[in-house]
Design a protein around this motif. Structure first.
Motif, PDB file in Angstrom:
ATOM      1  N   GLY A  42      -7.450  -0.791  -5.946  1.00 45.51           N
ATOM      2  CA  GLY A  42      -5.979  -1.373  -6.313  1.00 45.51           C
ATOM      3  C   GLY A  42      -5.071  -0.614  -5.639  1.00 45.51           C
ATOM      4  N   ASP A  43      -5.032   0.575  -5.538  1.00 49.68           N
ATOM      5  CA  ASP A  43      -3.907   1.350  -4.597  1.00 49.68           C
ATOM      6  C   ASP A  43      -3.803   0.955  -3.258  1.00 49.68           C
ATOM      7  OD1 ASP A  43      -3.998   2.560  -7.248  1.00 49.68           O
ATOM      8  OD2 ASP A  43      -4.703   4.652  -6.575  1.00 49.68           O
ATOM      9  N   ILE A  44      -2.399   1.016  -2.970  1.00 49.07           N
ATOM     10  CA  ILE A  44      -2.114   0.537  -1.548  1.00 49.07           C
ATOM     11  C   ILE A  44      -1.264   1.752  -0.659  1.00 49.07           C
ATOM     12  CG2 ILE A  44      -0.788  -0.944  -0.050  1.00 49.07           C
ATOM     13  CD1 ILE A  44      -0.842  -2.951  -2.663  1.00 49.07           C
ATOM     14  N   ARG A 105      -5.581  -1.659   1.289  1.00 46.76           N
ATOM     15  CA  ARG A 105      -5.799  -1.501  -0.281  1.00 46.76           C
ATOM     16  C   ARG A 105      -7.123  -1.181  -0.429  1.00 46.76           C
ATOM     17  NH1 ARG A 105      -7.722  -5.328  -4.351  1.00 46.76           N
ATOM     18  NH2 ARG A 105      -8.324  -6.834  -2.401  1.00 46.76           N
ATOM     19  N   ILE A 122      -3.771  -7.503   1.026  1.00 45.21           N
ATOM     20  CA  ILE A 122      -3.181  -6.889  -0.031  1.00 45.21           C
ATOM     21  C   ILE A 122      -2.971  -7.590  -1.170  1.00 45.21           C
ATOM     22  CG2 ILE A 122      -0.611  -5.968  -0.697  1.00 45.21           C
ATOM     23  CD1 ILE A 122      -2.315  -4.567   1.901  1.00 45.21           C
ATOM     24  N   ILE A 124      -1.411  -7.172  -5.465  1.00 41.36           N
ATOM     25  CA  ILE A 124      -0.780  -6.424  -6.478  1.00 41.36           C
ATOM     26  C   ILE A 124      -1.183  -7.327  -7.978  1.00 41.36           C
ATOM     27  CG2 ILE A 124       1.025  -5.366  -7.281  1.00 41.36           C
ATOM     28  CD1 ILE A 124       2.323  -6.467  -4.575  1.00 41.36           C
ATOM     29  N   ASP A 213      -1.802   1.301  -8.804  1.00 45.36           N
ATOM     30  CA  ASP A 213      -1.835   0.532  -9.899  1.00 45.36           C
ATOM     31  C   ASP A 213      -1.144   1.219 -11.168  1.00 45.36           C
ATOM     32  OD1 ASP A 213      -2.980  -1.915  -9.781  1.00 45.36           O
ATOM     33  OD2 ASP A 213      -5.014  -1.530 -10.359  1.00 45.36           O
TER      34      ASP A 213
END
Length: 490
Positions: A42-44, A105, A122, A124, A213
């Motif tokens: 989930g981190d970008i 991502r 991507i 979020i 996240d």
């Protein structure tokens, strides 16, 4: 819904974050997040392409971790593949080149020797919605079954979404029954997040982390604070400063209630949360009236049994039962939240002959369950006097986070008695004596089992030794659990 004022306590250590929600001096909800289990998914990141591998149609990308991450062509977001045209994707060496920076991502955490898996699509995640800045349409979670509800949600999100922002949304199951202000604050949060990601991508050198996240305290500020929240107390100064910064951007309404707690006593001790956690792991919950609950969590369901305890109020027995059941209804609603029990839950109240009493208990139960953030549905008393209910599973139950099955009983909750094990050993001895012919048999077992053989069961063992014509020696193995034993042929 939230008439009573509540306080949120946030206890932070490097290894874990724990959160307690307190209303009128009692703990209502507990959340625990361990640093070890928080992944990168989930981190970008802004990544730098290290190597394009045409043969594998993939690329290695440096995102600042010790191992390069991995992007496969199937995970490259391509506008054409989403507008219904059937053009095959261009080969990877035509779209990517060494040294290029790309926004990616993480879709899978790095495990062992494997680097993280990446996607260029991507997204979020908010609480009710997932924002897809590169996409244009609005999707709805498959788990929202009702077609009318699906359409209604879709059109509401369409209207609430700012028209100047292109981008799509996925509506999550949490959005069922949400009002416009909930959806609006989610859209607002997601847009702010995306803007800060875009700005960071323009100004920072690769590789760098653009978006993480939300961690547990941030999710609390976004999802759990409401007008009834009196204070949010954080016991770590560093975390308090970070939270204040987060709140200033995303949830400015909570800033004035965010407090750094720096008292001498640990925050959780001060409010009795530690004992409450211990109690929330116990099988038995005592009620003030002298009755108690027994809570059993199994694979299939959770059962909660209400008991009157010691007192038998001679004259007014009905009344006593009624009072105990009313108190139990409150305790049950609170325990479901504290332990975060989900799935099917069966409640066994003490039987009430009086129909008015039954209705009153039912009404009380539904009233106290109305405070639950999680979706709950309750059915009336069944023919057997049981109440069936379901509570949506949103996260792991407290016991699953903090406990593991007992190694001695493998989660059965009971073990064979020493006597049962003695008799098993004697049967096994008789069986082996027919097959083998050793000098002697040696029994290796736990202290309890050996003691029983030396005392009450000594005659049976001696008789068996005579019958098979062999000596039987006993040896204590201190590491053995009560059910464990070995029979050695000497």
């Amino acid at each position: 819904m939230h008439s009573m004022s509540e306080d949120i306590l946030i206890n932070i250590t490097p290894q874990e974050t724990r959160i307690a929600i307190i209303t009128q001096g009692t703990v209502q909800e507990l959340y625990v997040e361990r640093t070890l289990t928080r992944g990168l998914a989930g981190d970008i990141y802004l990544g730098k392409i290290v190597r394009v591998l045409p043969g594998m149609q993939s690329a290695f990308i440096d995102i600042g971790l010790e191992r390069a991450a991995f992007l496969h062509i199937a995970d490259i977001w391509d506008a054409h593949s989403h507008d219904g045209s059937m053009t095959p994707p261009a080969p990877i060496e035509k779209t990517l080149f060494d040294g290029q920076t790309v926004m990616v991502r993480v879709i899978k955490d790095p495990i062992g020797t494997k680097g993280a898996r990446l996607s260029t699509q991507i997204s979020i995640a908010g609480r009710m919605l997932v924002y897809l800045p590169q996409d244009a349409h609005i999707g709805v979670s498959q788990r929202i079954r009702d077609d009318e509800e699906r359409e209604l949600l879709r059109s509401r999100v369409q209207q609430l979404a700012p028209s100047e922002e292109r981008g799509g949304y996925i509506i999550r199951t949490m959005a069922e029954g949400a009002d416009d202000s909930d959806l609006e604050s989610d859209i607002d949060f997601l847009n702010k997040s995306w803007n800060s990601i875009r700005d960071a991508a323009r100004t920072r050198p690769g590789p760098s982390l653009l978006y993480q996240d939300l961690n547990l305290p941030q999710r609390v500020l976004r999802d759990l604070v409401h007008e009834g929240t009196a204070s949010i107390q954080v016991d770590s100064h560093e975390a308090f400063l970070k939270l204040r910064e987060f709140a200033a951007t995303y949830t400015p309404g909570v800033l004035d209630r965010l407090v750094h707690y720096n008292g001498d006593r640990p925050l959780f001790d001060l409010h009795g949360v530690e004992e409450e956690i211990q109690r929330a792991l116990a099988r038995r919950v005592d009620l003030k009236s002298g009755g108690y609950l027994i809570i059993d969590q199994t694979e299939a369901m959770t059962t909660i049994d209400v008991n009157t305890g010691g007192f038998v109020g001679g004259r007014n027995f009905d009344d006593t039962i009624f009072k105990t059941n009313l108190e139990a209804a409150h305790a049950i609603a609170r325990q479901l939240r504290l332990r975060n029990l989900g799935g099917i839950i069966i409640l066994d109240f003490i039987d009430m002959d009086n129909a008015e009493h039954r209705d009153a208990v039912m009404k009380e139960l539904k009233k106290t369950l109305a405070h639950d953030r999680t979706k709950v549905s309750v059915s009336d008393f069944s023919a057997l006097g049981l109440v069936e209910m379901t509570r949506k599973r949103t996260r792991e139950s407290l016991a699953h986070i903090l406990c593991e099955p007992c190694p001695s009983c493998s989660g059965k909750g009971q073990i064979k008695t020493a006597r049962t094990v003695c008799y098993e050993i004697m049967r096994e001895l008789a069986r082996e004596a027919r097959q083998f012919n050793p000098r002697e048999f040696r029994i290796l077992a736990s202290q309890m089992v050996v003691d029983l053989f030396l005392e009450e069961e000594s005659q049976h063992l001696a008789a068996l030794g005579d019958a098979i014509g062999k000596t039987v020696a006993l040896q204590v193995e201190s590491g053995y659990a009560q059910e464990q034993y070995d029979i050695i042929l000497m």
